[in-house]
Design a protein around this motif. Structure first.
Motif, PDB file in Angstrom:
ATOM      1  N   GLU A   1      77.340  56.809   8.890  1.00 22.97           N
ATOM      2  CA  GLU A   1      77.442  56.950  10.341  1.00 22.97           C
ATOM      3  C   GLU A   1      78.748  57.630  10.725  1.00 22.97           C
ATOM      4  OE1 GLU A   1      76.676  54.254   8.763  1.00 22.97           O
ATOM      5  OE2 GLU A   1      74.604  53.791   9.347  1.00 22.97           O
TER       6      GLU A   1
ATOM      7  N   VAL B   1      78.493  61.354  10.221  1.00 15.70           N
ATOM      8  CA  VAL B   1      77.732  61.989  11.295  1.00 15.70           C
ATOM      9  C   VAL B   1      78.617  62.201  12.518  1.00 15.70           C
ATOM     10  CG1 VAL B   1      75.797  61.731  12.890  1.00 15.70           C
ATOM     11  CG2 VAL B   1      75.524  61.081  10.484  1.00 15.70           C
ATOM     12  N   VAL B   2      79.394  61.177  12.858  1.00 13.59           N
ATOM     13  CA  VAL B   2      80.299  61.280  14.010  1.00 13.59           C
ATOM     14  C   VAL B   2      81.337  62.372  13.772  1.00 13.59           C
ATOM     15  CG1 VAL B   2      82.074  60.075  15.335  1.00 13.59           C
ATOM     16  CG2 VAL B   2      79.982  58.879  14.681  1.00 13.59           C
TER      17      VAL B   2
ATOM     18  N   ALA C   1      81.033  65.001  11.822  1.00 12.07           N
ATOM     19  CA  ALA C   1      80.361  66.307  11.867  1.00 12.07           C
ATOM     20  C   ALA C   1      80.130  66.750  13.309  1.00 12.07           C
ATOM     21  CB  ALA C   1      79.041  66.236  11.115  1.00 12.07           C
ATOM     22  N   LEU C   2      79.678  65.825  14.157  1.00 15.04           N
ATOM     23  CA  LEU C   2      79.469  66.151  15.569  1.00 15.04           C
ATOM     24  C   LEU C   2      80.786  66.501  16.252  1.00 15.04           C
ATOM     25  CD1 LEU C   2      76.859  63.418  16.588  1.00 15.04           C
ATOM     26  CD2 LEU C   2      76.455  65.866  16.223  1.00 15.04           C
ATOM     27  N   LEU C   3      81.860  65.810  15.865  1.00 10.86           N
ATOM     28  CA  LEU C   3      83.178  66.094  16.436  1.00 10.86           C
ATOM     29  C   LEU C   3      83.636  67.507  16.058  1.00 10.86           C
ATOM     30  CD1 LEU C   3      85.694  65.144  17.955  1.00 10.86           C
ATOM     31  CD2 LEU C   3      86.550  64.188  15.797  1.00 10.86           C
ATOM     32  N   CYS C   4      83.422  67.877  14.798  1.00 15.49           N
ATOM     33  CA  CYS C   4      83.793  69.219  14.346  1.00 15.49           C
ATOM     34  C   CYS C   4      82.977  70.285  15.072  1.00 15.49           C
ATOM     35  CB  CYS C   4      83.594  69.346  12.843  1.00 15.49           C
ATOM     36  SG  CYS C   4      84.759  68.388  11.849  1.00 15.49           S
ATOM     37  N   LEU C   5      81.685  70.016  15.249  1.00 12.77           N
ATOM     38  CA  LEU C   5      80.824  70.943  15.987  1.00 12.77           C
ATOM     39  C   LEU C   5      81.313  71.108  17.422  1.00 12.77           C
ATOM     40  CD1 LEU C   5      78.284  72.662  16.380  1.00 12.77           C
ATOM     41  CD2 LEU C   5      77.006  70.539  16.758  1.00 12.77           C
ATOM     42  N   CYS C   6      81.669  70.015  18.047  1.00 16.72           N
ATOM     43  CA  CYS C   6      82.178  70.067  19.427  1.00 16.72           C
ATOM     44  C   CYS C   6      83.500  70.832  19.500  1.00 16.72           C
ATOM     45  CB  CYS C   6      82.368  68.650  19.977  1.00 16.72           C
ATOM     46  SG  CYS C   6      80.829  67.766  20.302  1.00 16.72           S
TER      47      CYS C   6
ATOM     48  N   THR D   1      82.737  74.588  19.148  1.00 21.63           N
ATOM     49  CA  THR D   1      82.072  75.053  20.365  1.00 21.63           C
ATOM     50  C   THR D   1      83.047  75.129  21.529  1.00 21.63           C
ATOM     51  OG1 THR D   1      80.017  73.998  19.604  1.00 21.63           O
ATOM     52  CG2 THR D   1      80.134  74.644  21.921  1.00 21.63           C
TER      53      THR D   1
ATOM     54  N   GLY E   1      80.527  71.916  10.719  1.00 22.39           N
ATOM     55  CA  GLY E   1      80.533  72.079  12.167  1.00 22.39           C
ATOM     56  C   GLY E   1      80.531  73.537  12.575  1.00 22.39           C
TER      57      GLY E   1
END
Length: 241
Positions: free
Chosen positions: A2, A5-6, A8-13, A16, A82
């Motif tokens: 988990e 996943v958090v 990875a989403l942080l890196c994507l954000c 972006t 990300g």
């Protein structure tokens, strides 16, 4: 998992958000200009981190493939994951890339996800990132030189030559050695080995385009040399008259 996943989403954000900040600051530039700035930054960051992992932090990827992932390896893979998701979405939305580049991004994303899920072979993943991203800053520099009208110069020629040399050395020769070590080692999982073969095959697909580019470039240089010789000869004839 988990937490990964958090992260990875942080890196994507972050990637972006960085892109949209650039679009705000460079409002006069195109969307592709700003996206390539993000790509340039990612290439530099990825090369620096993976170079430190491979040459200093270890282990040596040619000798110890298939080992457990370290926190630094996981961080490097997450940062690139990300970015690849962001760039994949951007390329699909604007329809700027062909099938080979989209396949490269897809395999990169799946390869990183598989490495993180298995919890091993992170050192090979970082080695692949280093080999594939080390030519990226040169590729982006070439594009920026074209956009600013400085490509048809000695600087543009130097960037092209260095890019081709680095690509051949790192992706074909060093990458081939890395794949050989991966295949003969009993440690890496079968799926990781299959991924290595797929990435190396993709490098050869890129190599075909690079060979075509090199042929066109050499012909262009020959034409320029002939023109200079003709100009010199004509100028000399004028003086003789």
């Amino acid at each position: 998992m988990e937490l990964l996943v958090v992260f990875a989403l942080l890196c994507l954000c972050c990637w972006t958000s960085f892109y949209f900040i650039l679009c705000t600051i460079n409002g006069s530039r195109s969307y592709e200009w700003n996206c390539r700035l993000v790509t340039l930054v990612h290439g530099i960051v990825a090369v620096c981190i993976t170079a430190y992992i491979g040459y200093i932090d270890g282990p040596w990827p040619f000798t110890y493939p298939g080992t457990k992932n370290t926190p630094l390896q996981i961080s490097a893979l997450m940062i690139s994951l990300g970015y690849f998701i962001f760039d994949m979405a951007w390329c699909v939305f604007f329809r700027t890339e062909g099938a080979i580049m989209l396949a490269h991004h897809t395999m990169s994303i799946l390869g990183i996800l598989l490495t993180l899920w298995l919890g091993e072979s992170g050192i090979e993943g970082c080695a692949v990132l280093f080999g594939s991203e080390i030519t990226n800053p040169l590729l982006q520099t070439r594009w920026f030189l074209k956009q600013t009208g400085h490509y048809e110069t000695r600087l543009g020629d130097a960037v092209d030559v260095l890019f081709v040399l680095l690509f051949v050395v790192m992706r074909i020769f060093v990458g081939g050695t890395m794949l050989y070590c991966e295949l003969i080692s009993p440690r890496p999982r079968f799926f990781i080995k299959c991924g290595g073969v797929a990435m190396y095959a993709l490098s050869w697909a890129f190599m075909v385009d690079i060979v075509r580019f090199t042929i066109r470039k050499s012909k262009s240089w020959q034409k320029q040399r002939v023109r200079k010789e003709m100009v010199t000869a004509n100028g000399h004839d004028g003086k003789m008259d």
